[in-house]
Design a protein around this motif. Structure first.
Motif, PDB file in Angstrom:
ATOM      1  N   GLN A  60       0.871  -1.170   0.000  1.00 41.98           N
ATOM      2  CA  GLN A  60       0.000   0.000   0.000  1.00 41.98           C
ATOM      3  C   GLN A  60       0.899   1.208   0.000  1.00 41.98           C
ATOM      4  OE1 GLN A  60      -2.587  -0.377   3.391  1.00 41.98           O
ATOM      5  NE2 GLN A  60      -4.152  -1.455   2.239  1.00 41.98           N
ATOM      6  N   GLY A  61       0.367   2.311  -0.514  1.00 47.02           N
ATOM      7  CA  GLY A  61       1.162   3.527  -0.532  1.00 47.02           C
ATOM      8  C   GLY A  61       1.811   3.725  -1.889  1.00 47.02           C
ATOM      9  N   ALA A  62       2.781   4.615  -1.919  1.00 47.21           N
ATOM     10  CA  ALA A  62       3.400   4.981  -3.187  1.00 47.21           C
ATOM     11  C   ALA A  62       4.410   3.929  -3.633  1.00 47.21           C
ATOM     12  CB  ALA A  62       4.086   6.339  -3.040  1.00 47.21           C
ATOM     13  N   CYS A 110       7.317   1.720  -1.719  1.00 47.14           N
ATOM     14  CA  CYS A 110       7.226   0.261  -1.634  1.00 47.14           C
ATOM     15  C   CYS A 110       8.503  -0.390  -2.152  1.00 47.14           C
ATOM     16  CB  CYS A 110       6.017  -0.251  -2.419  1.00 47.14           C
ATOM     17  SG  CYS A 110       4.448   0.045  -1.566  1.00 47.14           S
ATOM     18  N   HIS A 131      -7.514   2.089  -5.481  1.00 51.02           N
ATOM     19  CA  HIS A 131      -6.236   2.356  -6.164  1.00 51.02           C
ATOM     20  C   HIS A 131      -6.400   3.456  -7.208  1.00 51.02           C
ATOM     21  CE1 HIS A 131      -7.235  -0.220  -9.907  1.00 51.02           C
ATOM     22  NE2 HIS A 131      -8.295  -0.253  -9.150  1.00 51.02           N
ATOM     23  N   GLY A 141      -0.255   5.884   3.233  1.00 54.62           N
ATOM     24  CA  GLY A 141      -0.925   5.811   1.929  1.00 54.62           C
ATOM     25  C   GLY A 141      -2.255   6.555   1.961  1.00 54.62           C
ATOM     26  N   GLN A 180      -4.923   5.893   0.582  1.00 55.52           N
ATOM     27  CA  GLN A 180      -6.101   5.017   0.595  1.00 55.52           C
ATOM     28  C   GLN A 180      -6.659   4.841   1.996  1.00 55.52           C
ATOM     29  OE1 GLN A 180      -2.971   3.698   0.500  1.00 55.52           O
ATOM     30  NE2 GLN A 180      -3.207   2.558   2.387  1.00 55.52           N
TER      31      GLN A 180
END
Lengths: 212, 257
Positions: free
Chosen positions: A48-50, A54, A154, B122, B124
């Motif tokens: 998850q995240g950028a 990652c 996403h 994040g 999200q």
């Protein structure tokens, strides 16, 4: 028999671990220890995240090589989830362009921000429950009806270059995103099976049983 | 083949117990958030929001335990809000099994916190809760401002501008509550919902004022919301989530069944 969730510092690992624990009596561990990962019977690559973070964290935790090793191991099923699916591709356009693990040859692109459908503006991130069209048969689709809804969140999506790698697609605006891709003992999904109610759990149960 | 609009029941939880009565047939303990969450899950809720209204710091441990129990049994997205002030608070909730956190007052007092949280966890999983109140007079161009402290304290911030700023800082979703309508059961404030939803790229959840199922329809068709949140109409057993989805489907709205 142990299922290992790879902990390289990114993403919410607890939801997926809880879903697996709900489904199996096998041990579920969240780990970044190379030997634990090598000894596990199957592994989950969450994310998850950028993308920059990652891939960067995977490198920093010295797990890039281990993950490559597991991807090449035809006896070890690996399930990628969310950014975990994207990381398996060749390249992502996020953060100005980031090289990925190149296990699959796809590219990761952003949904355009000006998409419309029936006069309605489509939001980015693509968030919520959408239909997944099964593209090829796969043991992980067993017991799951075609066009079942799964939970997504996403802004970037995978565009595979090899049709044989594509197992499921989703339609958002005029984009067809390749939301289930894989090869050999690897299967990866953009949606969150651990948050997709009964059919998501079905996919995880299929993964636990999968003997490629 | 379209993304479904979401229906999100909200639980108000104080020291690990659901408050504001819950009235379900066949539920053993209507105060147990796990039982209530399971019931909503069985009715096909698309997500669950859990608003922690525990005032005391000590009560926080109970909240984490409750989140962990829900996350162990209910496999749909779980958002937790209430009193989140630091990345450590967020980390603890995510570790307990929450999927998203909803930040409210801390975003107003310290907007950079939203950026910091989004970068670390994040976009999200960062929902920013926007409590708006109409400040324009009848006949004037409508204008809404951000209020804190349950709608008592004005901030002077324009709600639409604030929403845009929150999305820019990294909010992945906005929970827009009309403080004029909250608890009134006369329907969402369509004006503020639509003004914000049309101004940002990220999804908007409409909240505050739902009294019947047509209000949910209006929030989506007129308010342009991507999701609708309600508490009391579901808690008191007036309507089930299934019934709400039926009503939305009849109105031509795509829902998950």
């Amino acid at each position: 028999m142990t299922i290992a969730v790879i902990d390289y510092g990114m993403g919410n690992l607890h939801s997926v671990a809880k879903a697996l624990e709900h489904l199996t009596r096998e041990a579920v561990i969240i780990t970044r220890t190379p030997d634990d990962l090598r000894n596990a019977s199957r592994v989950i690559l969450p994310g998850q995240g950028a993308m920059r973070d990652c891939m960067g964290e995977l490198e920093r935790t010295e797990l890039t090589g281990i993950v490559q090793e597991m991807l090449d191991d035809a006896d070890k099923p690996l399930l990628g989830i969310c950014v975990g699916q994207q990381m398996l591709q060749q390249h992502s356009k996020e953060n100005g362009g980031i090289p990925c693990l190149s296990y699959l040859s796809g590219e990761v692109k952003r949904f355009p921000s000006d998409m419309q459908e029936d006069g309605e503006r489509l939001k980015v991130p693509h968030m919520g429950w959408n239909h997944v069209t099964q593209h090829h048969q796969h043991p992980l689709w067993e017991g799951i009806p075609d066009n079942e809804r799964f939970y997504f969140v996403h802004s970037y999506y995978v565009q595979a270059s090899n049709d044989a790698d594509v197992f499921g697609t989703v339609r958002y605006g005029d984009i067809t995103a390749h939301v289930a891709t894989g090869r050999d003992a690897t299967f990866a999904v953009q949606f969150h099976p651990e948050k997709s109610a009964a059919m998501g759990l079905q996919l995880l149960a299929n993964f636990i049983r999968w003997a490629p | 083949m379209t993304l479904a609009k979401r229906i999100i029941p909200c639980l108000d939880v104080d020291q690990g117990r659901v408050v504001k009565g819950v009235n379900f047939v066949g539920i053993r303990d209507a105060g147990d958030p796990v039982e209530v969450a399971k019931r909503y899950n069985d009715q096909n809720a698309d997500e669950i929001t859990f608003l922690d209204i525990t005032a005391s710091h000590e009560g926080r441990g109970t909240t984490l335990e409750m989140v962990s129990r829900i996350a162990g049994e209910v496999f749909i997205p779980l958002t937790v809000g209430g009193g989140i002030r630091s990345c450590d608070d967020i980390r603890a909730l995510l570790n307990a099994g929450a999927d998203k956190v909803s930040i409210n007052t801390a975003a107003v007092t310290h907007p950079e916190f939203v950026r910091e949280a989004a970068e670390r966890f994040g976009n999200q999983c960062i929902v920013v809760a926007i409590d708006a109140k109409r400040v324009s007079e009848e006949g004037e161009t409508p204008r809404w401002e951000i209020f804190t402290h349950g709608g008592r304290k004005p901030t002077g911030l324009d709600a639409v501008e604030w929403a845009k700023k929150m999305a820019e800082l990294g909010a992945g979703e906005l929970l827009v509550t009309s403080m004029d309508r909250d608890g009134t059961k006369i329907g969402f404030d369509i004006g503020v919902t639509r003004a914000i939803s049309d101004a940002v790229d990220v999804p908007v959840i409409a909240s505050g004022g739902v009294g019947n199922l047509d209000h949910l329809v209006d929030g989506i068709t007129q308010g342009h919301a991507d999701a609708v949140l309600a508490a009391s109409i579901f808690h008191f057993g007036e309507y089930s989530i299934d019934q709400a989805k039926q009503r939305l489907a009849e109105a031509g709205i795509e829902v998950r069944r």
